[in-house]
Scaffold this active site. Structure first.
Site, short mmCIF file in Angstrom:
data_model
loop_
_atom_site.label_atom_id
_atom_site.label_comp_id
_atom_site.label_asym_id
_atom_site.label_seq_id
_atom_site.Cartn_x
_atom_site.Cartn_y
_atom_site.Cartn_z
N ASP A 69 50.88 42.82 38.97
CA ASP A 69 49.85 42.93 39.97
C ASP A 69 50.54 42.78 41.33
OD1 ASP A 69 47.46 43.18 41.29
OD2 ASP A 69 46.38 41.77 40.03
C1 BGC Z 1 44.37 43.38 42.24
C2 BGC Z 1 44.51 44.51 41.24
C3 BGC Z 1 44.73 45.82 41.95
C4 BGC Z 1 45.93 45.70 42.86
C5 BGC Z 1 46.27 46.97 43.60
C6 BGC Z 1 45.48 43.41 43.28
O1 BGC Z 1 45.23 42.50 44.31
O2 BGC Z 1 44.36 42.15 41.56
O3 BGC Z 1 43.39 44.54 40.41
O4 BGC Z 1 44.89 46.85 41.03
O5 BGC Z 1 45.67 44.68 43.82
O6 BGC Z 1 45.39 47.26 44.61
#
Ligand code: BGC
Length: 748
Positions: A298
Site C-alpha cells: 500500500d
Molecule cells: C489506500 C489504498 C489505495 C492506495 C493508492 C492507499 O492510501 O489504502 O487502498 O489503493 O492508497 O491510492
C-alpha cells in the site's frame, strides 16, 4: 481455447531476466506516483520520467488519460535499454467516469450482478483512458461503522463479501461471461476451493488482453477491517480462528476468481505489520492458495515498517518486505534504493528477486503490453454514456434499503394536484458520489434528488428549502414531505473515521421540527456508513437508506420514492443503537448467559443496563412496498453423512417464498446455518446462501439452496483445512437474519 499469453511470453520473460541488471530488476518492483496537480518537478513526476528512461520503473499510479500514459510509456518502451513497458494503476473503486454506488451500497443489493455491472463499466472506461490495473476490489470484512473505509467494503459478512469479491474480480478482468459466471452461483466450496486444496484455476482470469479489461487487486491483505476502535490504520489483534474464518475467505474467493494482484494492508496483525508478514503473504496467499500474481504494497507501506517499530531503517524495511513475499513497492522507494546492495550482501535472495520480477513481467504479458504497450487515443471514452448512466441508475435503485415505512408513507403519491416539500441539506446537493469516486466526480456532477424528483413528477408541486425556518414552513404548507439528510462523501473513506456516527450538523433537529408539523413525511439518508439514528428514528414514519449512490443517485432515488422501483435492498451491516454497543454484528458467538429478547428485564445476561439488547436494525433487514412470506424450509432427507459431504454430496434446501401484497417486488431470501454443538463455539447464525428474487403481486416461488461440505464446516486455525463435525445443524431461512424459520439436519 486461446493460447495462454504467459505461455507465449514465458520465453521472452526468461530472456529479459537473463539480460537485466540488478538495478533494472529492482526497478520493475518500483511503482511511483504521478501527481497531476503539481507543476514541473512536483510529486514523483520527474523521478518517474527519469526512471522510465533508465529502465528502473515497473509501474506508475495516478497518471490517467490515453495521451498522458502513452507519452510516459514511450519513454519506457523507446528510450530504456530493454524497452519493458510500464503498468498504469489507479483506484477505480466504484467507477471511472460513471460513478456507481459505493461498494457498501452495492453489497446492500444482495445482487453480485450489480458489482459486475460496475466493474464492466469501470474497466471499459478506465482501460480506454490508458489504465491497466485498478486497486479494487476492497474486501475487508468489517464490524466497525466508525471506520470510514466501511464505505469501500461489503460490510460485516464474510460470505456476502466473498460473493462480491469474486463477482467484481470477474467483472474487472472480463472473465465473467466467458466462464459462464453469472454471479448467481453461491457455492462456497466453489468460491473458496477450501475443500479442494485451494489452488486457483489457471483458466480463470488468465488473459487480460483486450480493450476492456483491468487487472484487479484483492485488498487489503489482511485483517484491515478489524482496526481497533475503528480508527484508521490502527492495530489489529485477531485470533487465528477469526482471521481464517471471518477475514481471509473473501481473499481466497478473489484468488480463485483469478485476481491478478493483491495489496498488503497498512495494519499489523498480532504484532506483525502486513507488509512484512511472511506467514500471510508468502505462507497463506502464495504457498497455500497458489496465488501467482503480484503483491503490491500500500502507499508508503514499506516505509511504515519503520514507523511501526518493526524495521530499523529503509534497507531493513525493504529486506523484510521482500522476504515476506511483497513484489512491488507503491510510492516509497526503499526496495529500489536498497535492493541492489541487499542482493549483493545476500540479504535478499536471487531467487526471491527473480520470482518478484517474473510476477510483474507476467502481469504485463497477461495484459498484452509486450504486444502493444499503447492505448488507442482515438478510442478513449470521454465520459458517461446513456447506457452507462442507465446501468448506474439501475444499480443505485437496487441498493436502496427501506428501513421502515409506517402507514405506507412511501411510495410518494405523485398523482395530480398534490404538493411535496423536499427539504434537508442533501435535497439539492451534488455530493452523492461517495468516497473514492474517480475523475468523473469533478467533471460530471450527480443530478440532485430535487432535480430528479421534479423531472419525474411534473404534476406535483414541489417546494424546496435546505433547512431552517424556511424548510419547516415549506413542510407545513405541503401535503407531504421528504427530508433528505446524510453525510458528506468526505466523512467516509480512508482516514475518515468518526467517533460519533449520528447525522452531523443540525439534521436531527430538522427531522424533529418536521415531525412536529404533523405532516406525513419520509426521510432519505445518503451516507457511506450505517448511522446511529436513535434520536430521531421513532419519530420518522418512513426511512429509506439510499447510501452514496453515485452519478445517478438522484434519478434512482426518485425511481424508488415514487415506486417505479420497489426497494429490495437489505442491510449488509448491522445498524446499531449507539456507538457504545460497538462492535455489534449478527454472527456473534453465544455467551453462557445470552440476552433473552422475550424478557428484556432478565438480569445477569449479556447486554447493557441502559440500552435494549441488540441492534436498531439487524443484518439482512430491509422492507418493501409489498409484503413477503418466507415459509419453513424443506429437505428431502433429515441427515447426511460427513463422508458423503467430503466426497462432494450436497443437500438441497427448498424455501417457499410468496409475495403476499399487492405490488410487484423483490425479496432477498437468506439462508443461515448454526452448529449448536461443536469443538469450537460457532456463531449463532452464519449466512451461507442468499437469492434476490423478483415476484409479481400474489406470486409465489421456491428458492433452492445447495449446501455442501464448505457450507457446513469451518476452517482450522493453523492450516485453513475444512473441519466437518457430526451432529445437528440448524438451517434458518428468512427475509433477514433475525426473523427466521428453521429445520434441523443431522450430519452423521
Ligand atoms: C489506500 C489504498 C489505495 C492506495 C493508492 C492507499 O492510501 O489504502 O487502498 O489503493 O492508497 O491510492
Amino acid at each position: 481455447m486461446a493460447q495462454h499469453p504467459t505461455d507465449r511470453h514465458s520465453a521472452l520473460i526468461e530472456d529479459l531476466l537473463a539480460q537485466m541488471t540488478p538495478a533494472e530488476k529492482f526497478g520493475q518492483l518500483q511503482q511511483l506516483a504521478w501527481n497531476g496537480d503539481t507543476g514541473p518537478g512536483g510529486g514523483q513526476n520527474h523521478l518517474a520520467e527519469a526512471a522510465a528512461r533508465e529502465g528502473r520503473l515497473g509501474s506508475v499510479l495516478n497518471l490517467v488519460g490515453a495521451a498522458h500514459t502513452n507519452a510516459l510509456q514511450k519513454l519506457a518502451v523507446e528510450e530504456s535499454r530493454l524497452g519493458i513497458p510500464l503498468l498504469f494503476g489507479f483506484d477505480v473503486i466504484h467507477g471511472y467516469w460513471t460513478t456507481f454506488p459505493v461498494p457498501l451500497a452495492q453489497a446492500a443489493s444482495f445482487d453480485p450482478q450489480v458489482a459486475v455491472a460496475d466493474a464492466r463499466t469501470s474497466a471499459r472506461e478506465a482501460r480506454s483512458n490508458g489504465l491497466h490495473w485498478t486497486f479494487a476490489p476492497m474486501m475487508d470484512v468489517t464490524r466497525e461503522p466508525r471506520w470510514g473505509r466501511i464505505a469501500e467494503s461489503c460490510g460485516e459478512d464474510t460470505y456476502l463479501t466473498a460473493r462480491f469479491a469474486a463477482a467484481k474480480t470477474h467483472g474487472y478482468q472480463g472473465t465473467a461471461a466467458e466462464q459462464g459466471y453469472d454471479g448467481a452461483s453461491g457455492d462456497l466450496g466453489d468460491l473458496l476451493r477450501a475443500d479442494a486444496g485451494g489452488a486457483p484455476d489457471a483458466a480463470l482470469g488468465a488473459d487480460l488482453y483486450g480493450g476492456d479489461r483491468l487487472a484487479a487487486c484483492a485488498k487489503h491483505f489482511a485483517g484491515y477491517g478489524a482496526v481497533e476502535g475503528g480508527r484508521d490504520y490502527n492495530t489489529v489483534d485477531l485470533s487465528a480462528r477469526r482471521l481464517r474464518n471471518v477475514y481471509l475467505p473473501p481473499f481466497a474467493a478473489a484468488v480463485r476468481a483469478g485476481a491478478a494482484t493483491a495489496m498488503a494492508a497498512f495494519n499489523t496483525v498480532n504484532g506483525v505489520p502486513s507488509h512484512a508478514n511472511r506467514p500471510l503473504l508468502q505462507g497463506v496467499l502464495k504457498d497455500e492458495w497458489g496465488f501467482d500474481g503480484v503483491v503490491v504494497s500500500d502507499w508508503g507501506g514499506v516505509d511504515e515498517l519503520i514507523v511501526h517499530g518493526f524495521a530499523a531503517d529503509g534497507a531493513d524495511a525493504a529486506r523484510l518486505a521482500l522476504g515476506a513475499g511483497l513484489d512491488m513497492e507503491m510510492a516509497g522507494t526503499h526496495v529500489g534504493d536498497h535492493g541492489p546492495a541487499l542482493l549483493a550482501a545476500g540479504l535478499v535472495g536471487q531467487g526471491r528477486l527473480d520470482d518478484a520480477v517474473r510476477r510483474v513481467l507476467r502481469l504485463k504479458a497477461r495484459l498484452g503490453l509486450f504486444d502493444d504497450p499503447y492505448t488507442d487515443e482515438a478510442a478513449e471514452i470521454a465520459g458517461p454514456t446513456a447506457e452507462s448512466r442507465a446501468a448506474a441508475r439501475r444499480a443505485a435503485a437496487r441498493c436502496a434499503v427501506l428501513l421502515k415505512n409506517d402507514g405506507g408513507v412511501l411510495p410518494l403519491d405523485r398523482s395530480g394536484g398534490g404538493s411535496l416539500a423536499v427539504v434537508g441539506p442533501y435535497a439539492d446537493s451534488a455530493d452523492l458520489h461517495g468516497t473514492w469516486s474517480g475523475p468523473g466526480e469533478r467533471r460530471f456532477p450527480a443530478v440532485s434528488v430535487l432535480a430528479a424528483l421534479r423531472a419525474a413528477a411534473p404534476e406535483l408541486r414541489i417546494e424546496h428549502a435546505a433547512g431552517g425556518a424556511a424548510a419547516v414552513e415549506a413542510v407545513r404548507a405541503a401535503d407531504m414531505a421528504l427530508v433528505v439528510v446524510g453525510e458528506q462523501s468526505a466523512l467516509s473513506g480512508e482516514a475518515s473515521s468518526r467517533a460519533d456516527i449520528t447525522l452531523p450538523g443540525g439534521q436531527e433537529e430538522l427531522i424533529a421540527q418536521v415531525a412536529a408539523t404533523g405532516r406525513p413525511f419520509a426521510v432519505a439518508v445518503v451516507a457511506g456508513r450505517p448511522l446511529v439514528t436513535e434520536r430521531w428514528i421513532e419519530r420518522a414514519p418512513a426511512v429509506l437508506l439510499a447510501w452514496h449512490g453515485g452519478l445517478e443517485a438522484g434519478p434512482a432515488l426518485a425511481d424508488v420514492l415514487f415506486g417505479d422501483v420497489n426497494p429490495g435492498g437489505k442491510l449488509p451491516v448491522t445498524l446499531p443503537r449507539s456507538v457504545g454497543q460497538l462492535p455489534l454484528y449478527y454472527n456473534h458467538e453465544n455467551t453462557g448467559r445470552p440476552a433473552d429478547p422475550a424478557d428484556p428485564a432478565k438480569p445477569y445476561v449479556t447486554g447493557y443496563l441502559d440500552q435494549p439488547y441488540g441492534p436498531r436494525f439487524p443484518f439482512g433487514h430491509g422492507l418493501s412496498y409489498t409484503s413477503f412470506e418466507v415459509s419453513a424450509p424443506r429437505t428431502a432427507a433429515g441427515s447426511v453423512a460427513v463422508a458423503d459431504l467430503l466426497a462432494g454430496a450436497r443437500v438441497e434446501v427448498a424455501v417457499p417464498v410468496a409475495n403476499t401484497g399487492a405490488r410487484d417486488g423483490d425479496e432477498v431470501v437468506q439462508l443461515y446455518l448454526h452448529d449448536p454443538v461443536a469443538s469450537v463455539v460457532r456463531p449463532v447464525h452464519e449466512l451461507r446462501g442468499f437469492r434476490r428474487v423478483a415476484l409479481g403481486a400474489g406470486e409465489r416461488t421456491e428458492v433452492v439452496f445447495s449446501l455442501g461440505a464448505a457450507e457446513f464446516g469451518f476452517l482450522a486455525d493453523d492450516t485453513g483445512a475444512l473441519v466437518l463435525e457430526p451432529g445437528r445443524i440448524d438451517v434458518h431461512v428468512g427475509g433477514d437474519s433475525q426473523r427466521t424459520r428453521h429445520l434441523a439436519l443431522t450430519l452423521v
